[in-house]
Write an enzyme that holds these catalytic residues in place. Structure first.
Site, PDB file in Angstrom:
ATOM      1  N   SER A  30       0.826  -1.202   0.000  1.00 20.48           N
ATOM      2  CA  SER A  30       0.000   0.000   0.000  1.00 20.48           C
ATOM      3  C   SER A  30       0.867   1.261   0.000  1.00 20.48           C
ATOM      4  O   SER A  30       1.621   1.490  -0.938  1.00 20.48           O
ATOM      5  CB  SER A  30      -0.958  -0.023   1.190  1.00 20.48           C
TER       6      SER A  30
ATOM      7  N   ASP B  71      -1.005   1.838  -4.258  1.00 19.57           N
ATOM      8  CA  ASP B  71      -1.772   0.706  -4.783  1.00 19.57           C
ATOM      9  C   ASP B  71      -3.200   1.109  -5.134  1.00 19.57           C
ATOM     10  O   ASP B  71      -4.029   0.266  -5.466  1.00 19.57           O
ATOM     11  CB  ASP B  71      -1.753  -0.488  -3.832  1.00 19.57           C
TER      12      ASP B  71
ATOM     13  N   ASP C 237      -5.827   2.136  -3.584  1.00 17.86           N
ATOM     14  CA  ASP C 237      -7.044   1.823  -2.834  1.00 17.86           C
ATOM     15  C   ASP C 237      -7.473   2.986  -1.949  1.00 17.86           C
ATOM     16  O   ASP C 237      -8.542   2.936  -1.341  1.00 17.86           O
ATOM     17  CB  ASP C 237      -6.904   0.526  -2.032  1.00 17.86           C
TER      18      ASP C 237
END
Length: 499
Positions: free
Chosen positions: A104, A253, A255
């Site tokens: 992440s 990433d 998200d």
């Protein structure tokens, strides 16, 4: 050894069982395969995706090959794509599990192994400790079988779904053309986000060129997290230069999604709580009656006020989308203050920065058609529900044990007053049931503080909120000033906790 934390493994690259390397990944995958077989899921489909960090390609290959050798039908995604694509694929295919190789927004030296289970939601306790036991039981050599990459049109299906969100969620209505400044912060979300925004009708996009191509060294930022001070500086400069209507930053990433907006004092990034309530209101305008919205114990209470006003149900969970995705029936939106937003739970049961970016663009375009802005909306919320001023203090410490030690010290001698306000104290580690967690909660008149150690980084995190009543539109400046002063006192207190 590395242990399963937030839905999987995360740690620095290097040799040994306490680092991310091919051996660690192979053992984790063997343990995951055994755990799935124990639940009569052997032979099912498993999706394997990855980001563009150091080691991600190799770790994804190991994961796919160990699963294939264990008898699973592996869908190995062909390119480094956003984490939400993997979550979408697990749900769309009805796969028994998914693995995304990603750390992440962690520093460049880290990588991770994120697990999704049936339905596309993150792994949830006690499955993590059960898998750890399976990993510890691995003694035989781990077999591997080569696996060809296979797209199966999943990326295109994901893009098609995201592009429909303005119609699915926003419904009919006038929209104005807007200009967007954008950065993926050297991560994997650049091309996917631009494709999604373009397909949704937003074509005037200006990207930060230095940060658009995936680069695992993240050379232009100290930490590749839009929340970190300075991380969005290049984005905000670009937004001002091109006279944008909205600035969008994704984490590596993709998200998580952070928004920047123009104000009378210049461009600034919105806090996750501000974006959260704006998107929630946008979703609720066309959501079915009695829909559910959710956030976490460390987020603003403003969403609860908004939900009641809009006739929606409200739920509160522990931090993390492994909990938020399971908040209850009828969930239409969930967010956490750490810039994570789930705007389409029917398709992605996790935070999704790309879909949040598209929905944010839709909201801004509809507001501009009425000559309004996101700041106007936030002002209206403040007048109606009171100024909800929040902040997060994240103190980086030598290791996670040091952060836990600070919390233990505070647990032994909790304050009885904060910012001149008497506070009640709740040790959430002493609670029973689903809300038990290693966190301390302090509440008083118009004041709320949560202190906890980070589950993924060597940080102590303090989540602060003060609520200041507003007499009316003319009283908003004074109310905001009073809220800032109280918030500043809380910030000073929390910064002193780490010495």
């Amino acid at each position: 050894m590395l242990t399963f934390g937030t839905a999987g493994l995360r740690g620095p690259l290097g040799p040994g069982p306490d680092r991310m390397n091919e051996t660690t990944v192979a053992h984790a995958t063997a343990g995951l395969a055994a755990w799935l077989r124990d639940r009569c899921l052997g032979g099912g489909q498993v999706v394997v995706g990855r980001d563009a960090r150091h080691g991600s390609a190799e770790f994804a290959e190991v994961t796919a090959e160990v699963l294939a050798a264990a008898g699973f039908a592996v869908i190995r995604l062909p390119q480094p794509w956003p984490t939400p694509v993997t979550a979408f694929a697990v749900r769309a295919l009805g796969a028994v599990a998914g693995v995304q190789i990603t750390a992440s927004h962690n520093p460049p030296a880290d990588n991770g192994y994120k697990v999704y289970v049936d339905g596309g939601a993150q792994l949830l306790a006690p499955a993590d400790t059960e898998i750890e036991r399976q990993i510890a039981a691995v003694t035989e050599p781990i077999a591997r079988t080569p696996v060809e990459v296979a797209d199966s049109g999943l990326h295109s299906r994901y893009l098609a779904r995201v592009a429909q969100l303005p119609q699915l969620i926003g419904g009919p209505g006038e929209r104005a053309d807007i200009r967007i400044a954008f950065t993926p912060l050297h991560g994997v979300g650049g091309a996917t986000a631009v494709e999604a925004l373009t397909a949704a009708g937003f074509t005037d996009i200006h990207a930060v060129a230095e940060q658009f191509t995936p680069d695992p060294d993240f050379p232009t930022v100290a930490f590749p997290n839009p929340e970190e001070p300075g991380a969005a500086d290049l984005l905000l400069r670009l937004a001002e230069r091109v006279d944008a209507d909205l600035a969008i930053a994704l984490d590596p990433d993709a998200d998580r999604c952070a928004l920047g907006v123009p104000t009378a004092e210049g461009w600034r990034m919105l806090r996750g709580d501000e974006t959260g309530v704006l998107l929630a209101d946008h979703v609720l305008r066309t959501a079915p009656p009695d829909s559910l919205v959710a956030t976490t114990i460390v987020s603003s209470r403003l969403l609860s006020r908004l939900a009641a006003d809009r006739g929606a149900r409200y739920a509160e969970t522990l931090t993390g989308f492994k909990w938020l995705a399971r908040a209850g029936d009828g969930l239409v939106y969930a967010y956490e203050e750490a810039i994570g937003h789930c705007v389409d739970p029917a398709a992605v049961r996790d935070k999704d920065g790309v879909s949040a970016a598209v929905l944010a663009a839709d909201l801004v375009s509809r507001l501009r058609a009425r000559e309004r802005t996101l700041i106007d909306e936030l002002d209206d919320y403040a007048v109606r529900f009171g100024v909800h001023a929040g902040d997060q203090v994240a103190l980086r410490l030598p290791d996670q044990r040091a952060a836990a030690a600070v919390v233990d010290t505070l647990r032994t001698a909790p304050p009885r007053e904060l910012a001149g306000t008497a506070v009640d104290y709740t040790d959430m580690s002493a609670l029973r049931g689903a809300m038990r967690t290693d966190a301390l909660l302090f509440t008083g008149d118009g004041l709320r503080v949560v202190v906890r150690p980070s589950g993924t980084e060597p940080k102590l995190k303090c989540y602060l909120e003060v609520v200041q009543p507003v007499s009316g539109p003319d009283g908003l400046p004074d109310a905001r000033k009073a809220a800032r002063e109280r918030l500043s006192e809380l910030t000073d207190y929390c910064r002193a906790l780490a010495g």
